[in-house]
Design a protein around this motif. Structure first.
Motif, PDB file in Angstrom:
ATOM      1  N   LYS A  22      51.918  27.074 -70.965  1.00  0.00           N
ATOM      2  CA  LYS A  22      52.779  26.310 -70.065  1.00  0.00           C
ATOM      3  C   LYS A  22      51.923  25.701 -68.953  1.00  0.00           C
ATOM      4  O   LYS A  22      50.842  26.175 -68.671  1.00  0.00           O
ATOM      5  CB  LYS A  22      53.824  27.234 -69.439  1.00  0.00           C
ATOM      6  CG  LYS A  22      54.792  27.831 -70.426  1.00  0.00           C
ATOM      7  CD  LYS A  22      55.733  28.790 -69.715  1.00  0.00           C
ATOM      8  CE  LYS A  22      56.705  29.519 -70.582  1.00  0.00           C
ATOM      9  NZ  LYS A  22      56.843  29.239 -71.944  1.00  0.00           N
ATOM     10  N   SER A  72      54.284  35.842 -72.140  1.00  0.00           N
ATOM     11  CA  SER A  72      55.658  35.764 -71.634  1.00  0.00           C
ATOM     12  C   SER A  72      56.648  36.262 -72.683  1.00  0.00           C
ATOM     13  O   SER A  72      57.615  36.949 -72.362  1.00  0.00           O
ATOM     14  CB  SER A  72      55.995  34.332 -71.237  1.00  0.00           C
ATOM     15  OG  SER A  72      55.152  33.900 -70.197  1.00  0.00           O
ATOM     16  N   ASN A  98      52.429  31.578 -73.489  1.00  0.00           N
ATOM     17  CA  ASN A  98      53.695  31.777 -74.201  1.00  0.00           C
ATOM     18  C   ASN A  98      53.746  33.125 -74.914  1.00  0.00           C
ATOM     19  O   ASN A  98      54.792  33.774 -74.953  1.00  0.00           O
ATOM     20  CB  ASN A  98      53.926  30.651 -75.203  1.00  0.00           C
ATOM     21  CG  ASN A  98      54.254  29.337 -74.532  1.00  0.00           C
ATOM     22  OD1 ASN A  98      54.775  29.301 -73.429  1.00  0.00           O
ATOM     23  ND2 ASN A  98      53.933  28.254 -75.200  1.00  0.00           N
ATOM     24  N   TRP A 102      55.688  31.110 -66.226  1.00  0.00           N
ATOM     25  CA  TRP A 102      57.044  31.320 -66.704  1.00  0.00           C
ATOM     26  C   TRP A 102      57.820  32.068 -65.638  1.00  0.00           C
ATOM     27  O   TRP A 102      57.326  33.010 -65.028  1.00  0.00           O
ATOM     28  CB  TRP A 102      56.990  32.129 -67.998  1.00  0.00           C
ATOM     29  CG  TRP A 102      58.311  32.644 -68.455  1.00  0.00           C
ATOM     30  CD1 TRP A 102      59.304  31.929 -69.054  1.00  0.00           C
ATOM     31  CD2 TRP A 102      58.796  33.980 -68.361  1.00  0.00           C
ATOM     32  NE1 TRP A 102      60.369  32.744 -69.341  1.00  0.00           N
ATOM     33  CE2 TRP A 102      60.084  34.004 -68.923  1.00  0.00           C
ATOM     34  CE3 TRP A 102      58.266  35.162 -67.854  1.00  0.00           C
ATOM     35  CZ2 TRP A 102      60.846  35.156 -68.988  1.00  0.00           C
ATOM     36  CZ3 TRP A 102      59.022  36.318 -67.923  1.00  0.00           C
ATOM     37  CH2 TRP A 102      60.307  36.306 -68.482  1.00  0.00           C
TER      38      TRP A 102
END
Length: 136
Positions: free
Chosen positions: A117, A17, A14, A121
């Motif tokens: 994730k 990204s 995260n 992404w």
């Protein structure tokens, strides 16, 4: 073929990204392309530039046929952003060992700080033209 301005990033991170989205919103010339480290193109570029994938796990920046890693990658990337962000390059004058230690500390704890994730992404349709080989 000269390869310029490609950010390879951890597509499941995260923080990474988010950094990519931060760069896209603040670029001077929209001349940076992106690929996840997990993608086929990301793995190919790491191999082509002799970057050991076990030593890099967050961000790589390819510019003028050279791959930059860790804090050097960060400082090269921010140079392409609108003011005031390039001013952070002042910290590049600190010893590389120190900058990389700070970078490594953040990279090591990035999943704890910002999460991870299950899969890479994927950019929105409006951003997808900036990404190389988004499926990986």
């Amino acid at each position: 073929m000269t390869i310029n301005n490609i950010v390879l990033f951890d597509g499941v991170c995260n923080l990474c990204s988010g950094f990519v989205q931060f760069v896209i919103k603040r670029e001077k010339n929209s001349n940076i392309s992106f690929a996840s480290l997990q993608s086929e193109e990301g793995r190919r570029l790491l191999k082509e530039y002799g970057v050991d994938s076990s030593s890099v796990d967050s961000i790589v920046f390819i510019k003028n046929e050279k791959a930059y890693i860790k804090s050097k990658a960060f400082f090269e990337i921010i140079q392409n952003l609108k003011a005031p962000w390039p001013l952070l390059r002042i910290f590049s004058f600190l010893p590389l060992r120190f900058n990389n230690a700070v970078y490594d500390l953040i990279a090591k704890n990035r999943y704890k700080m910002m999460g991870k994730k299950e899969s890479c992404w994927l950019p929105s349709k409006s951003m997808s033209n900036r990404f190389i080989d988004t499926i990986g």
